[in-house]
Design a protein around this motif. Sequence first.
Motif, PDB file in Angstrom:
ATOM      1  N   SER A   1     -35.994  27.410   2.203  1.00 47.62           N
ATOM      2  CA  SER A   1     -35.185  26.774   1.150  1.00 47.62           C
ATOM      3  C   SER A   1     -35.728  25.389   0.797  1.00 47.62           C
ATOM      4  N   THR A   2     -36.225  24.677   1.807  1.00 43.97           N
ATOM      5  CA  THR A   2     -36.778  23.329   1.578  1.00 43.97           C
ATOM      6  C   THR A   2     -38.005  23.424   0.674  1.00 43.97           C
ATOM      7  N   VAL A   3     -38.850  24.395   0.994  1.00 44.82           N
ATOM      8  CA  VAL A   3     -40.081  24.589   0.227  1.00 44.82           C
ATOM      9  C   VAL A   3     -39.758  25.037  -1.205  1.00 44.82           C
ATOM     10  N   ALA A   4     -38.753  25.917  -1.330  1.00 40.66           N
ATOM     11  CA  ALA A   4     -38.413  26.493  -2.637  1.00 40.66           C
ATOM     12  C   ALA A   4     -37.728  25.472  -3.543  1.00 40.66           C
ATOM     13  N   ALA A   5     -37.281  24.339  -2.963  1.00 37.56           N
ATOM     14  CA  ALA A   5     -36.612  23.318  -3.772  1.00 37.56           C
ATOM     15  C   ALA A   5     -37.613  22.372  -4.442  1.00 37.56           C
ATOM     16  N   VAL A   6     -38.900  22.504  -4.110  1.00 39.28           N
ATOM     17  CA  VAL A   6     -39.912  21.585  -4.655  1.00 39.28           C
ATOM     18  C   VAL A   6     -40.379  22.105  -6.022  1.00 39.28           C
ATOM     19  N   ALA A   7     -40.134  21.309  -7.072  1.00 36.86           N
ATOM     20  CA  ALA A   7     -40.403  21.778  -8.440  1.00 36.86           C
ATOM     21  C   ALA A   7     -41.856  22.208  -8.639  1.00 36.86           C
ATOM     22  N   GLU A   8     -42.800  21.460  -8.050  1.00 34.49           N
ATOM     23  CA  GLU A   8     -44.218  21.796  -8.258  1.00 34.49           C
ATOM     24  C   GLU A   8     -44.621  23.081  -7.528  1.00 34.49           C
ATOM     25  N   VAL A   9     -43.937  23.377  -6.436  1.00 38.33           N
ATOM     26  CA  VAL A   9     -44.176  24.652  -5.750  1.00 38.33           C
ATOM     27  C   VAL A   9     -43.694  25.782  -6.662  1.00 38.33           C
ATOM     28  N   ARG A  10     -42.528  25.593  -7.256  1.00 42.32           N
ATOM     29  CA  ARG A  10     -41.971  26.617  -8.140  1.00 42.32           C
ATOM     30  C   ARG A  10     -42.888  26.837  -9.344  1.00 42.32           C
ATOM     31  N   LYS A  11     -43.412  25.735  -9.879  1.00 46.58           N
ATOM     32  CA  LYS A  11     -44.295  25.841 -11.049  1.00 46.58           C
ATOM     33  C   LYS A  11     -45.497  26.719 -10.715  1.00 46.58           C
ATOM     34  N   GLU A  12     -46.083  26.464  -9.558  1.00 49.48           N
ATOM     35  CA  GLU A  12     -47.255  27.231  -9.137  1.00 49.48           C
ATOM     36  C   GLU A  12     -46.906  28.720  -8.987  1.00 49.48           C
ATOM     37  N   LEU A  13     -45.782  29.002  -8.338  1.00 49.47           N
ATOM     38  CA  LEU A  13     -45.443  30.403  -8.088  1.00 49.47           C
ATOM     39  C   LEU A  13     -44.986  31.108  -9.373  1.00 49.47           C
ATOM     40  N   VAL A  14     -44.312  30.386 -10.241  1.00 45.55           N
ATOM     41  CA  VAL A  14     -43.892  30.996 -11.515  1.00 45.55           C
ATOM     42  C   VAL A  14     -45.132  31.401 -12.324  1.00 45.55           C
ATOM     43  N   GLU A  15     -46.162  30.554 -12.317  1.00 44.68           N
ATOM     44  CA  GLU A  15     -47.408  30.915 -13.010  1.00 44.68           C
ATOM     45  C   GLU A  15     -47.986  32.201 -12.433  1.00 44.68           C
ATOM     46  N   ARG A  16     -47.969  32.302 -11.114  1.00 41.64           N
ATOM     47  CA  ARG A  16     -48.523  33.512 -10.476  1.00 41.64           C
ATOM     48  C   ARG A  16     -47.667  34.736 -10.804  1.00 41.64           C
ATOM     49  N   GLN A  17     -46.357  34.533 -10.878  1.00 39.20           N
ATOM     50  CA  GLN A  17     -45.467  35.663 -11.200  1.00 39.20           C
ATOM     51  C   GLN A  17     -45.718  36.153 -12.630  1.00 39.20           C
ATOM     52  N   ARG A  18     -45.919  35.220 -13.553  1.00 35.31           N
ATOM     53  CA  ARG A  18     -46.188  35.616 -14.942  1.00 35.31           C
ATOM     54  C   ARG A  18     -47.547  36.304 -15.054  1.00 35.31           C
ATOM     55  N   ALA A  19     -48.509  35.819 -14.293  1.00 30.42           N
ATOM     56  CA  ALA A  19     -49.842  36.446 -14.310  1.00 30.42           C
ATOM     57  C   ALA A  19     -49.759  37.866 -13.746  1.00 30.42           C
TER      58      ALA A  19
END
Length: 212
Positions: free
Chosen positions: A96-114
């Motif tokens: 949960s701590t890791v998932a709260a970091v906006a830049e981590v989310r940005k990186e993973l959202v890009e991978r999810q869209r790809a």
Amino acid sequence: MSSPRVIAIDGPAGSGKSTIARALADHLGLEYLDTGAMYRAVAFAALRARIDPGEAAAVVAVAQAMDLVLDRTSCVVDGVDATEAIRGAEVTAAVSTVAAVAEVRKELVERQRAWVAERGGGVVEGRDIGSVVFPDARLKVYLTASPEVRARRRAGEIGDADVEWVAADIRRRDDADSGRVASPLVAADGSVTIDTSDLGIDEVVAVIVGLL
Ligand code: DC
């Protein structure tokens, strides 16, 4: 971003997301992506590098550099099989701590869209899939279940875990996931909420197929 062939399945821990999303993907002949496993993979990579999950900048660097190979049966992080470890207590406590970091989310959202762009669609499950990642998904489902049912399901997945302990852990993660600033867990605009407390897997899949 238009995502006509995406089915978004969101909801809290123990709502039945993974089971339903997999069964639905099988039923429809679509591929399936577990985005929670991606956040767990970042937590795993950070812990393995002996980085404190609270050190946001270091965790972001880990997320950006991470080589992740995720499929339905395995999760390999930087060449290391993390399939079991990402479900373990250490990663679960840190995620949960890791998932709260906006830049981590940005990186993973890009991978999810790809991931979706490569496959032309799929069943994608998580917390923010309908709200943030694929707001134009063909169908957005928000699964819920009573706290007791969710705790019992999670305890069953873990094995002999104490239901009270699991219930407390679920509450802690619910609060963290719903209360964070970056993409909190919410039922997305245009989503259909299904309470799975008293429904079997096939019944929930049938409801979703009916909605399609
Ligand atoms: O679904 P799960 O329990 O494996 O998810 C692990 C954690 O990752 C959970 O605490 C919430 C977070 N998560 C998220 O923030 N966004 C997603 N799309 C998926 C999971």
